[in-house]
Design a protein around this motif. Structure first.
Motif, PDB file in Angstrom:
ATOM      1  N   PHE A 215      -6.744  14.820   8.260  1.00 53.44           N
ATOM      2  CA  PHE A 215      -7.168  14.885   6.710  1.00 53.44           C
ATOM      3  C   PHE A 215      -8.446  14.754   6.597  1.00 53.44           C
ATOM      4  N   SER A 216      -8.235  14.704   4.947  1.00 60.77           N
ATOM      5  CA  SER A 216     -10.579  13.913   4.210  1.00 60.77           C
ATOM      6  C   SER A 216     -10.535  13.195   3.716  1.00 60.77           C
TER       7      SER A 216
ATOM      8  N   GLY B  70       0.807  -1.129  -0.188  1.00 59.40           N
ATOM      9  CA  GLY B  70       0.056  -0.045  -0.213  1.00 59.40           C
ATOM     10  C   GLY B  70       0.997   1.375   0.085  1.00 59.40           C
ATOM     11  N   CYS B  71       0.194   2.375  -0.175  1.00 61.07           N
ATOM     12  CA  CYS B  71       1.148   3.914   0.058  1.00 61.07           C
ATOM     13  C   CYS B  71      -0.108   4.487   0.660  1.00 61.07           C
ATOM     14  N   VAL B  72       0.683   5.880   0.404  1.00 64.98           N
ATOM     15  CA  VAL B  72       0.151   6.960   1.153  1.00 64.98           C
ATOM     16  C   VAL B  72       0.444   8.574   1.081  1.00 64.98           C
ATOM     17  N   THR B  73      -0.207   9.281  -0.008  1.00 69.85           N
ATOM     18  CA  THR B  73       0.861  10.927   0.307  1.00 69.85           C
ATOM     19  C   THR B  73       0.996  11.346   0.918  1.00 69.85           C
ATOM     20  N   PHE B  74       2.126  11.674   1.901  1.00 69.91           N
ATOM     21  CA  PHE B  74       2.493  12.855   3.003  1.00 69.91           C
ATOM     22  C   PHE B  74       2.767  13.817   2.592  1.00 69.91           C
ATOM     23  N   ALA B  75       2.199  15.311   3.228  1.00 73.68           N
ATOM     24  CA  ALA B  75       1.945  16.405   2.866  1.00 73.68           C
ATOM     25  C   ALA B  75       2.411  17.606   3.860  1.00 73.68           C
ATOM     26  N   LEU B  76       3.064  18.761   3.762  1.00 72.32           N
ATOM     27  CA  LEU B  76       3.559  19.502   4.296  1.00 72.32           C
ATOM     28  C   LEU B  76       2.092  20.789   4.753  1.00 72.32           C
TER      29      LEU B  76
ATOM     30  N   GLU C  19      -0.950  16.001   6.433  1.00 65.90           N
ATOM     31  CA  GLU C  19      -1.901  15.887   6.042  1.00 65.90           C
ATOM     32  C   GLU C  19      -1.399  14.309   5.428  1.00 65.90           C
ATOM     33  N   ILE C  20      -2.269  13.648   5.592  1.00 66.16           N
ATOM     34  CA  ILE C  20      -2.012  12.424   4.440  1.00 66.16           C
ATOM     35  C   ILE C  20      -3.446  12.354   3.321  1.00 66.16           C
ATOM     36  N   ARG C  21      -2.698  12.229   2.043  1.00 64.71           N
ATOM     37  CA  ARG C  21      -3.139  12.288   1.028  1.00 64.71           C
ATOM     38  C   ARG C  21      -3.828  10.875   0.391  1.00 64.71           C
TER      39      ARG C  21
ATOM     40  N   ALA D  47      -4.665  20.864   5.821  1.00 69.76           N
ATOM     41  CA  ALA D  47      -3.629  21.404   6.571  1.00 69.76           C
ATOM     42  C   ALA D  47      -3.471  22.603   7.020  1.00 69.76           C
ATOM     43  N   ARG D  48      -3.875  23.060   8.099  1.00 73.02           N
ATOM     44  CA  ARG D  48      -3.468  23.915   8.950  1.00 73.02           C
ATOM     45  C   ARG D  48      -1.546  24.095   9.721  1.00 73.02           C
ATOM     46  N   GLU D  49      -1.233  25.301   9.680  1.00 78.20           N
ATOM     47  CA  GLU D  49       0.305  25.859   9.684  1.00 78.20           C
ATOM     48  C   GLU D  49       0.801  24.175  11.027  1.00 78.20           C
ATOM     49  N   ASP D  50       0.458  24.328  11.856  1.00 77.47           N
ATOM     50  CA  ASP D  50       1.313  23.038  12.706  1.00 77.47           C
ATOM     51  C   ASP D  50       0.342  21.574  12.379  1.00 77.47           C
TER      52      ASP D  50
END
Length: 165
Positions: free
Chosen positions: A124-125, A66-72, A87-89, A81-84
């Motif tokens: 995350f959504s 499997g996989c997941v996208t990790f975003a700052l 987020e994963i997608r 994602a708020r500044e603190d």
């Protein structure tokens, strides 16, 4: 099963894209012919613009599970994602690998990445119909935050889950 989570390697990107698209389409969360299906399939762009983490069976052949996208926060793949918050997608596990802990390993790895970046929270959504994913998220301490729910397009309503990590 031994599961290792790490950054996707270039030779794994096509398979990661197929796992993601197949999971979302196969579970009825998006149509096969839409724009979102094409985005799901395009793991190369996600790996270039964010971090693409993969779960691999480390007990033998190194099968991609499997996989997941990790975003700052503030980056192109961070939608809520708020500044603190990190987020994963597009969390996805291949159908034949489900129930083995790959999804949980991916979320825990993303939480560790967030902490490594000094971020105390993650958000995350998720679609309302993703009940199995919701159980995983809740088990890991995430809670639905209804005041942050949103709709990227009129026919899709997304819930936001968030947690102090």
């Amino acid at each position: 099963m031994d599961i290792v989570v790490r950054a996707a390697r270039p030779e794994e990107l096509d398979r990661a894209g197929h796992i993601t698209a197949d999971a979302f389409i196969g579970d009825g969360h998006t149509s096969a012919d839409g724009d979102y299906a094409r985005r799901l399939l395009d793991a190369r762009t996600r790996a270039a613009e964010a971090e693409l983490l993969v779960a691999v069976d480390d007990s033998g052949e190194g099968t991609l599970l499997g996989c997941v996208t990790f975003a700052l926060p503030g980056t192109p793949w961070a939608e809520v994602a708020r500044e603190d918050e990190a987020e994963i997608r597009m969390l996805a596990v291949a159908p034949e690998a489900r129930g083995r802990g790959a999804g949980e390993a991916l979320v825990r790895a993303a939480m560790a990445r967030a902490r490594a970046h000094g971020l105390p929270r993650m958000a995350f959504s998720t679609q309302r119909s993703m009940h199995s994913a919701h159980r995983l998220y809740e088990r890991l301490g995430f809670r639905h935050t209804p005041d942050r729910d949103w709709s990227p397009v009129p026919e899709v309503q997304l819930q936001v889950f968030a947690a102090q990590i």
